[in-house]
Motif scaffolding. Structure first.
Motif, PDB file in Angstrom:
ATOM      1  N   GLY A  58       0.981  -1.226  -0.069  1.00 51.13           N
ATOM      2  CA  GLY A  58      -0.006  -0.022  -0.031  1.00 51.13           C
ATOM      3  C   GLY A  58       0.841   1.344   0.106  1.00 51.13           C
ATOM      4  O   GLY A  58       0.391   2.371   0.396  1.00 51.13           O
ATOM      5  N   ILE A  59       2.148   1.105  -0.384  1.00 44.22           N
ATOM      6  CA  ILE A  59       2.833   2.164  -0.476  1.00 44.22           C
ATOM      7  C   ILE A  59       2.808   3.004  -1.562  1.00 44.22           C
ATOM      8  O   ILE A  59       2.711   4.105  -1.851  1.00 44.22           O
ATOM      9  N   ILE A  60       2.466   2.180  -2.719  1.00 41.73           N
ATOM     10  CA  ILE A  60       2.044   2.910  -3.908  1.00 41.73           C
ATOM     11  C   ILE A  60       0.502   2.603  -3.939  1.00 41.73           C
ATOM     12  O   ILE A  60      -0.023   1.602  -3.797  1.00 41.73           O
ATOM     13  N   GLU A  61      -0.125   3.804  -4.382  1.00 41.90           N
ATOM     14  CA  GLU A  61      -1.611   3.600  -4.529  1.00 41.90           C
ATOM     15  C   GLU A  61      -1.957   4.128  -6.243  1.00 41.90           C
ATOM     16  O   GLU A  61      -1.229   4.735  -6.650  1.00 41.90           O
ATOM     17  N   VAL A  62      -3.273   3.414  -6.636  1.00 40.01           N
ATOM     18  CA  VAL A  62      -3.528   3.834  -8.014  1.00 40.01           C
ATOM     19  C   VAL A  62      -4.646   4.546  -7.679  1.00 40.01           C
ATOM     20  O   VAL A  62      -5.835   4.467  -7.003  1.00 40.01           O
ATOM     21  N   ASP A  63      -4.741   5.653  -8.607  1.00 37.69           N
ATOM     22  CA  ASP A  63      -6.022   6.809  -8.577  1.00 37.69           C
ATOM     23  C   ASP A  63      -7.353   5.852  -9.263  1.00 37.69           C
ATOM     24  O   ASP A  63      -7.286   4.706  -9.647  1.00 37.69           O
ATOM     25  N   SER A  64      -8.453   6.724  -9.059  1.00 34.62           N
ATOM     26  CA  SER A  64      -9.756   6.365  -9.581  1.00 34.62           C
ATOM     27  C   SER A  64      -9.791   5.821 -11.086  1.00 34.62           C
ATOM     28  O   SER A  64     -10.421   4.934 -11.341  1.00 34.62           O
ATOM     29  N   ASN A 116       1.568   9.975   0.550  1.00 39.84           N
ATOM     30  CA  ASN A 116       1.134  10.968   0.708  1.00 39.84           C
ATOM     31  C   ASN A 116       0.902  11.730  -0.657  1.00 39.84           C
ATOM     32  O   ASN A 116       0.745  13.346  -0.959  1.00 39.84           O
ATOM     33  N   ASN A 117       0.209  11.091  -1.595  1.00 40.08           N
ATOM     34  CA  ASN A 117      -0.331  11.604  -2.912  1.00 40.08           C
ATOM     35  C   ASN A 117       0.552  12.452  -3.730  1.00 40.08           C
ATOM     36  O   ASN A 117       0.379  13.063  -4.734  1.00 40.08           O
ATOM     37  N   LYS A 146       3.102  12.292  -7.048  1.00 36.10           N
ATOM     38  CA  LYS A 146       3.171  11.412  -8.114  1.00 36.10           C
ATOM     39  C   LYS A 146       4.610  11.374  -8.471  1.00 36.10           C
ATOM     40  O   LYS A 146       4.709   9.860  -9.268  1.00 36.10           O
ATOM     41  N   GLU A 147       5.747  11.679  -7.830  1.00 33.22           N
ATOM     42  CA  GLU A 147       7.037  11.236  -8.024  1.00 33.22           C
ATOM     43  C   GLU A 147       7.255  10.421  -6.738  1.00 33.22           C
ATOM     44  O   GLU A 147       7.472  10.709  -5.750  1.00 33.22           O
ATOM     45  N   ILE A 148       7.418   8.934  -7.138  1.00 26.23           N
ATOM     46  CA  ILE A 148       7.449   8.179  -5.996  1.00 26.23           C
ATOM     47  C   ILE A 148       8.924   7.720  -5.832  1.00 26.23           C
ATOM     48  O   ILE A 148       9.524   6.924  -6.886  1.00 26.23           O
ATOM     49  N   ILE A 149       9.498   7.873  -4.506  1.00 23.72           N
ATOM     50  CA  ILE A 149      10.900   7.351  -4.321  1.00 23.72           C
ATOM     51  C   ILE A 149      10.802   6.018  -3.554  1.00 23.72           C
ATOM     52  O   ILE A 149      10.124   5.766  -2.369  1.00 23.72           O
ATOM     53  N   LEU A 150      11.335   4.765  -4.106  1.00 22.62           N
ATOM     54  CA  LEU A 150      11.200   3.638  -3.292  1.00 22.62           C
ATOM     55  C   LEU A 150      13.012   3.269  -2.976  1.00 22.62           C
ATOM     56  O   LEU A 150      13.754   3.619  -3.791  1.00 22.62           O
TER      57      LEU A 150
END
Lengths: 133, 173
Positions: free
Chosen positions: B151-157, B166-167, B169-173
């Motif tokens: 659940g660290i990455i979520e997909v929008d509707s 944290n919403n 769009k640039e996701i650091i992993l």
């Protein structure tokens, strides 16, 4: 949003290349859908076509340049159309004027209507819209 | 594995969005580095154009990331598009049909992450000169899949845009 490099390469890609790639993908998807709908496995299709299963696998993975003959063979075995070739149909207008439309649903063969009749006949007009668009 | 950014690469197609990965200390994404590298080789220009058209036109626009257009999984990733053969200078590389491979992780029919790739010159990834790109793609994919499941990455509707919790769009992993 599109990557700048991807956009540049795609913009420089000849239309014939893009057309070929898309058509080939359409073909692979269409054949896979038909097999699923008709409950064919690759093995059963291979038997029906007298081919090796490995050859059928290459067809279904897009690794094979289909010949016209092989597409027709597949259509005959599956009993469904895979490629439709549009045909031109001539309609007669008043005073000997003709016009043509391209018909994409070839199994339905609209008659050569007179244009004036056609304009006033809602049934025929609906037919035209259905077949001609 | 060092940290990397999971970022949007293309969302112009009507069927599928593509993400890519970029090392934190690098300006270009792995997928752009792949394209840039092979764009410079004249013999591979046409295959590269075909590969890109396959990704952006056939998958991105026309069909989405459906099973029929993907090869079987090779550990955590899948190679796109097919298998191949090409002659470079006086050396001929043999494989079924297509010379280039790019690795991808399919999150859904509407979301794909693209990694790096190269010329596949052997039957298996283990024996190919692509081995390092394949192993790295698998590592990226493992980390992304774990973040997705946790659940660290979520997909929008719309099913097309990824964000972190944290919403961003640039996701650091």
């Amino acid at each position: 949003m599109r990557s700048t490099i991807a956009k540049r390469i795609l913009d420089n890609t000849p239309e014939k290349t893009r057309h070929f790639v898309r058509k080939q993908a359409d073909l692979v998807v269409r054949i896979n859908e038909l097999l699923r709908a008709k409950g064919y496995t690759q093995k059963r299709l291979a038997e029906a076509m007298g081919k090796k299963p490995s050859e059928i696998n290459r067809w279904l993975k897009g690794e094979h340049n289909f010949t016209f003959k092989s597409i027709c063979h597949l259509e005959a075995v599956l009993g469904e159309s895979i490629f439709e070739v549009p045909k031109r149909r001539v309609f007669t207008a008043s005073k000997g004027v003709f016009f043509e439309v391209t018909v994409y649903k070839n199994k339905v063969k609209p008659a050569n209507h007179k244009f004036e009749d056609w304009k006033q006949d809602s049934f025929k007009r609906e037919q035209f819209l259905e077949y001609g668009e | 594995m060092n940290n990397f950014v999971l970022e949007l690469w293309d969302d112009q197609g009507s069927s599928c969005s593509f993400y890519t990965v970029r090392w934190l200390d690098c300006e270009k994404s792995e997928t752009d580095l792949f394209l840039e590298k092979f764009e410079k080789i004249p013999e591979l220009q046409e295959p590269l154009q075909s590969l890109l058209s396959f990704i952006l036109d056939a998958i991105g626009e026309d069909h989405g990331a459906i099973d029929a257009l993907f090869n079987r999984e090779e550990n955590e990733v899948q190679g796109l598009p097919m298998h191949g053969k090409v002659r470079l200078n006086k050396v001929t590389f043999y494989y079924p049909q297509f010379p280039l491979r790019i690795y991808a992780l399919r999150l859904s029919e509407r979301l794909v992450v693209l990694f790096n790739g190269g010329i596949k010159d052997a039957q298996t990834n283990q024996a190919s000169s692509l081995n390092s790109e394949w192993r790295e793609a698998c590592e990226f994919a493992k980390k992304i899949t774990r973040a997705w499941l946790d659940g660290i990455i979520e997909v929008d509707s719309t099913g097309r845009i990824l964000t972190d919790y944290n919403n961003n769009k640039e996701i650091i992993l």
